[in-house]
Design an enzyme around this catalytic site. Sequence first.
Site, PDB file in Angstrom:
ATOM      1  CG  ASP A 131      12.363 118.436 -48.288  1.00 57.45           C
ATOM      2  OD1 ASP A 131      12.782 118.029 -47.181  1.00 57.45           O
ATOM      3  OD2 ASP A 131      12.623 117.862 -49.358  1.00 57.45           O
ATOM      4  CE  LYS A 194      12.435 118.630 -52.959  1.00 56.38           C
ATOM      5  NZ  LYS A 194      11.431 118.279 -51.924  1.00 56.38           N
ATOM      6  CE  LYS A 223      14.132 115.466 -51.821  1.00 57.84           C
ATOM      7  NZ  LYS A 223      13.184 115.488 -50.677  1.00 57.84           N
TER       8      LYS A 223
END
Length: 289
Positions: A131, A194, A223
Amino acid sequence: MSAPDETMTTRYTQSEWRTIIDDAKRNLPSSFPLYKSPSLGTPDFAKCIDHTLLKLEATKEQIDELCEEARRHEFLSVCVRLNWVERAVHKLQGSSVVVACVVGFHETTYSVSEKVKEASMAVAAGALELDMVINYPLLKQQRYSQVFTDVAAVRNVAPHPVVLKVILETSKLTQVDIVAGCKIAQAANADFVKTSTGFGGQGATEENVQLMKSVIGPNMKVKASGGVKTVNECVAMMEAGAERIGTSNGVWIMKEAQSLLEDFTHAAGDKGRKNSRPADSLTRMFSSS
């Protein structure tokens, strides 16, 4: 010779980026679809959760507890900082839970070379997902080629099957910035965009998830992360288009879901509807509130 899936680090000129982003903004829909959330209390619901512990003061005992909770509830992953990746991988051996590692987290002070080093070390330690924080100050300055180079460099040292999620930090961005971040992540062959780090202001919102999903289309995923603490919020994000939820409240969400499911099942049984599908019915009822 480059690897077959290697991403170019200078894919378009600045002018070409502007055209791509303008086209994407112009093609935004006037309304957004409602996506189906996995039924509450099911394995598919649990597999949408990245069980997360990213505070700097985390201890080894807390990391061990995080891993045990993820194993017990069968979450998709635990998400930790680089210094805990090796321990988490060891603790999760024999389970289906994978380890995700944040890169360039959570500020934007990391250089491209620092992110590349961090990503390489995380993968070497056993992380199967990354991430990474996008350089959102450069994104806000519309320096799109530099932002692309940043993401593509991490993708190159962590090719598929490593899953790459690009954190936009949407609370810092305009709608145009979010569109641009999505298109850049897509061009760099990222797997997810995300919403947030959870450390930089407002976290995920339904509106931003809807926007992100509309830009990336069916071949990438969203996400939602930051401030997702309840079943209600979790389902709302999934119905907006998120396929993964990043939260430190995964255990509470599962307990809440199970309690609601049991209450609903009991009520349905009392009304002679034992042959209904309570998990699906509850999701519909709950998300309409």
